[in-house]
Design an enzyme around this catalytic site. Structure first.
Site, mmCIF file in Angstrom:
data_model
loop_
_atom_site.group_PDB
_atom_site.id
_atom_site.type_symbol
_atom_site.label_atom_id
_atom_site.label_comp_id
_atom_site.label_asym_id
_atom_site.label_seq_id
_atom_site.Cartn_x
_atom_site.Cartn_y
_atom_site.Cartn_z
ATOM 1 N N SER A 191 0.834 -1.182 0.000
ATOM 2 C CA SER A 191 0.000 0.000 0.000
ATOM 3 C C SER A 191 0.884 1.252 0.000
ATOM 4 O O SER A 191 1.768 1.373 -0.849
ATOM 5 C CB SER A 191 -0.951 -0.046 1.202
ATOM 6 O OG SER A 191 -2.103 0.713 0.981
ATOM 7 N N ASP A 428 -8.824 -5.291 -6.196
ATOM 8 C CA ASP A 428 -8.483 -4.172 -5.327
ATOM 9 C C ASP A 428 -8.778 -2.870 -6.062
ATOM 10 O O ASP A 428 -8.215 -2.617 -7.129
ATOM 11 C CB ASP A 428 -7.000 -4.256 -4.966
ATOM 12 C CG ASP A 428 -6.497 -3.038 -4.198
ATOM 13 O OD1 ASP A 428 -7.325 -2.282 -3.656
ATOM 14 O OD2 ASP A 428 -5.270 -2.859 -4.146
ATOM 15 N N HIS A 453 -6.208 -6.298 -1.899
ATOM 16 C CA HIS A 453 -5.184 -5.360 -1.479
ATOM 17 C C HIS A 453 -4.095 -6.032 -0.637
ATOM 18 O O HIS A 453 -4.368 -6.568 0.435
ATOM 19 C CB HIS A 453 -5.850 -4.233 -0.674
ATOM 20 C CG HIS A 453 -5.036 -2.991 -0.539
ATOM 21 N ND1 HIS A 453 -4.668 -2.223 -1.612
ATOM 22 C CD2 HIS A 453 -4.523 -2.371 0.554
ATOM 23 C CE1 HIS A 453 -3.976 -1.184 -1.189
ATOM 24 N NE2 HIS A 453 -3.861 -1.256 0.119
#
Length: 505
Positions: A191, A428, A453
């Site tokens: 991320s 995602d 994710h």
């Protein structure tokens, strides 16, 4: 609550990772860019005591500002990092150093939910290093979080450029301390941490041999991708592919919420029907629930299927009863539901809001009527006014692409970048801002159609599907190739140095 502000981001950290401000203009409800969701049912299992003892904690005296020579730039703070020596074959063998870059969380959290490092360390005989991001966890300048977050002057040192400069300083310190100058470094992050990992490889190639950037939307800036057909389009696609009737129910529900809410006692009706604990905006809460489910739609539970199963399986035909069934299924059956569950103020949340309001301007919104959400496109002017009201500063929406690149990324990175893996799961929503095609032989994209994710760097499970196992295997094989070439080059260089030395004798 202002729906336009709600659309300003989208899940941002992930924490992607996104945007709404309360009616008091006090907070953003940012779609998260963190590695894992922040719902009450999805907190990670903490590392056991026996596992924890393998990690030693260190502090590095870090300068406040790496890029200026003003007197206040020389102030310092203690940055925390963890090392696991258990698997390392030592500096004498040039065994690699695997480094996890902390994101917008405590490094303890990042360590506990990462599986890639400890699961692959025995194979690579790697030293494991985990570095906490400045201003998060216990790596706080100015003594306390309250002082660090006091105003824009103290917050101003919290940005990605300072963070990766911190990482560079810590890694050079570690290499020197353990005589590991010839040990290749592989940086890893998910991320926001993955964004930092890829940017670090571009900015500090003399320190990191390669980077694994999981679910890192580095293209979601400055119009590199169309902001109106990104995040929420994929959320909608996830739900629509799971169940057409579920998608239609959600799409229809917004108007019904508005209609009930407009009645003389409408807010009371909605509060009773949804068991709300407070008066915050119900629609924002539901928006976050759906995006959370889509972003973290991982096996074996597949939250989107669970949400749609509840909606489609609810008794009766009342739309809002169906939506409430989804809330109970996803959040658990409780006496009341906190409408600020996904965006409640915390020091981490407020700090990342600062970053989003300054450099990490994700232009995420409900841009088209083909999503299952009400139309609410991102508006930079309104967003800027909100940020100025919160912090007294204007966002810099062009800075990320100016400093790190992004425009014409395939052409630019093809010419100078190497050894980066961009991994994404196409379910995602943040994959819409990810690198999804190979840029060169060594800047590669690994995508899984059903992935979510950061799924590839989470701990492996017996229930993991074959496509996930193969994605992780491909990552390991690529890193093996980087290391093999590095060691071959190192041997050749040492042979040349030795021969040159003999010639001089």
């Amino acid at each position: 609550m202002d729906s336009l502000r709600r659309s300003s981001f989208a899940l941002l950290f992930f924490l992607l990772f996104s945007s709404c401000v309360s009616s008091s203009a006090a907070k953003f409800n940012i779609p998260r860019l963190r590695t894992r969701p922040r719902t009450i049912q999805n907190e990670p299992i903490l590392m056991s005591a026996s596992e924890s003892k393998d990690y030693k904690t260190f502090l590095y005296t870090q300068p406040l500002d790496h890029f200026n020579y003003r007197p206040d730039s020389y102030k310092t703070f203690q940055q925390r990092y963890l090392i696991n020596f258990k698997y390392w074959d030592g500096a004498n063998t040039s065994a690699p150093i695997f480094v996890l870059f902390g994101g917008e969380e405590s490094i303890d959290y990042d360590r506990d939910i990462n599986g890639f490092l400890p699961e692959n360390a025995p194979h690579f005989k790697a030293l494991l290093v985990y570095i906490e991001h400045r201003y998060y966890g216990k790596s706080v300048p100015f003594g306390t979080k309250e002082e660090a977050m006091k105003n824009a002057s103290t917050l101003g040192y919290c940005n990605s450029a300072q963070a990766i400069a911190d990482y560079a300083a810590v890694l050079l310190h570690i290499k020197q301390k353990y005589s590991a100058e010839k040990c290749p470094v592989i940086v890893i992050g998910g991320s926001y941490g993955g964004m930092l990992a890829s940017w670090f490889r571009l900015k500090y190639p003399h320190i990191a041999l390669g980077a694994l950037a999981s679910s890192s939307p580095i293209l979601y800036f400055d119009g590199v991708v169309d902001p109106q057909v990104g995040y929420y389009t994929i959320v909608t696609k996830d739900f629509k592919e799971t169940s057409e009737s579920c998608y239609e129910t959600i799409r229809k529900s917004w108007g019904e919420i508005d209609e009930v809410g407009s009645r003389p006692n409408g807010l009371s009706i909605l509060s009773k029907k949804f068991r709300t604990c407070n008066t915050s905006e119900l629609k924002d809460y539901l928006d976050s629930l759906y995006t959370d489910a889509a972003q973290y739609d991982e096996p074996p539970k597949y939250p989107v299927s669970r949400v749609c199963g509840a909606i489609d399986g609810a008794e009766g035909t009342d739309t809002l009863d169906k939506i409430f069934a989804a809330v109970v299924t996803y959040m658990g059956n409780t006496s009341c539901y906190d409408m600020e569950e996904f965006g409640s103020p915390t020091s981490t949340y407020d700090m990342f809001t600062w970053q989003v309001c300054t450099e990490l301007v994700f232009p995420i919104g409900h841009g088209h009527n083909d999503t299952m959400f009400p139309l609410a496109p991102f508006d930079l002017s309104s967003f800027s006014k909100t940020c100025e009201g919160l912090f007294g500063v204007q966002p810099k929406p062009h800075w990320v692409t100016t400093y790190y690149g992004g425009q014409d990324i395939k052409l630019i990175l093809h010419n100078f970048a190497s050894n980066i893996i961009f991994s994404n799961g196409l379910r995602d929503p943040y994959s819409s801002g990810g690198v999804l095609k190979n840029i060169s032989d060594s800047v590669v994209a690994l995508n899984t159609v059903n992935g979510s994710h950061c799924l590839d760097i989470l701990p492996a499970k017996e229930s993991d599907p074959l496509w996930l196992i193969m994605q992780r295997k491909a990552e390991v094989e690529i890193i093996e190739g980087w290391l093999a070439k590095y060691h071959a080059d190192l041997l050749e260089f040492e042979d040349e140095t030795r021969a040159r030395s003999q010639e001089l004798e």
